[in-house]
Design an enzyme around this catalytic site. Sequence first.
Site, mmCIF file in Angstrom:
data_model
loop_
_atom_site.group_PDB
_atom_site.id
_atom_site.type_symbol
_atom_site.label_atom_id
_atom_site.label_comp_id
_atom_site.label_asym_id
_atom_site.label_seq_id
_atom_site.Cartn_x
_atom_site.Cartn_y
_atom_site.Cartn_z
ATOM 1 N N LEU A 1 35.721 64.676 -3.878
ATOM 2 C CA LEU A 1 36.897 63.873 -4.188
ATOM 3 C C LEU A 1 37.225 62.907 -3.060
ATOM 4 C CD1 LEU A 1 39.198 66.610 -5.766
ATOM 5 C CD2 LEU A 1 38.265 64.610 -6.943
ATOM 6 N N GLY A 2 36.899 63.275 -1.838
ATOM 7 C CA GLY A 2 37.187 62.415 -0.698
ATOM 8 C C GLY A 2 36.880 63.124 0.592
ATOM 9 N N GLY B 1 37.949 63.009 5.044
ATOM 10 C CA GLY B 1 38.747 62.465 6.128
ATOM 11 C C GLY B 1 38.250 62.958 7.465
ATOM 12 N N MET C 1 39.247 65.403 9.273
ATOM 13 C CA MET C 1 39.244 66.843 9.465
ATOM 14 C C MET C 1 38.309 67.574 8.511
ATOM 15 S SD MET C 1 42.550 69.345 9.371
ATOM 16 C CE MET C 1 42.393 71.130 9.533
ATOM 17 N N GLY C 2 38.145 67.046 7.299
ATOM 18 C CA GLY C 2 37.331 67.766 6.348
ATOM 19 C C GLY C 2 37.040 66.964 5.098
ATOM 20 N N LYS D 1 39.463 72.076 -0.164
ATOM 21 C CA LYS D 1 39.366 71.366 1.111
ATOM 22 C C LYS D 1 38.590 72.220 2.097
ATOM 23 C CE LYS D 1 42.340 69.218 4.622
ATOM 24 N NZ LYS D 1 43.758 68.885 4.950
ATOM 25 N N ASP E 1 54.118 64.814 7.837
ATOM 26 C CA ASP E 1 53.157 63.714 7.676
ATOM 27 C C ASP E 1 53.263 63.103 6.285
ATOM 28 O OD1 ASP E 1 51.169 61.994 8.643
ATOM 29 O OD2 ASP E 1 49.539 63.270 7.919
#
Length: 313
Positions: free
Chosen positions: A36-37, A39, A41-42, A58, A152
């Site tokens: 799905l994506g 970043g 961090m993971g 994740k 965040d």
Amino acid sequence: MARLRHERRKSDSPPTRPLGAHDPVRLGPHRLLGRLGSGGMGTVYLGRSRFGRLVAVKAVHPELADEPEFRARFAWEVGALRRVRGPFVPRFVGADPQAEMPWLATAYVPGPTLRGQVKGVGRLLGGALTGVAAGVAAALADIHRAGVVHSDLKPSNVVLSPGGPRILDFGIARTLDGTAYTRTGGVMGTPGWIAPERLRGAPATAASDVFAWGQLTAYAATGRNPFGRGNPEALTQRVLRGEADLTGIPEELVVPVRAALVEPPGYRPSPAQILHLLRTGGGTTGTGRATVPAARAGWSAERDPGRSPWLGG
């Protein structure tokens, strides 16, 4: 109408990329279907649980999994999500922060992020805008009620699902009792989306999330961060000086957004007070009322199955 329904059917298929040669095929009990994506961090995978439900899984990047700092941050996110229950936060499914590749699974939430929607289609209008403003405020009320501060909140962490907005990514959350995952070397967060008290060294509080709500709502209404664009230092200085540009925000949202963005944290409204303003029309300066779907009524799009209420109008 037929075209809109056809487009919706196409959008029902989650936008994934194929698994790569080095991606796992399973994490815990979840079979992975695609990416799905990804970043810093993971990576987030689309998966299917043993009960056949779609989940978002994740996983920490393999090169970071052996670093205690990242495992601690990931374990903190798991703990925060376990605590929060509410219709505007993805349902926690399971996690294993001690696994060789630590993972966290939540119910899959379809839809674009607020950032993707604004960049790809444009600012939100009418009921879509007030609905997102109220839904995010309701989510913050649930998060704070669980004793957690998100820390965040930003457009890329809000998904506009057919059932209403959902807040994602508790990676730098903290608890209201003051304990938190911390790191040395500066304030954690996204430049331009950090409350002024945090920039001055104070810890994140529920009021810091309310400040982010004000920014997020202004962004949804205008298509821009109210503190503008530029390098991190320029953005930081505008935030510290309180130089928010609220031009273009609808009348019914000006009062709650301005109140959320005041510099002293103690003078900002709570999420419950924001919801009251929106429901009663107290955010208007005239006689109009903000049209807001009931914050806990399911945010159903069933009134028109061919149209998502989060696409403006």
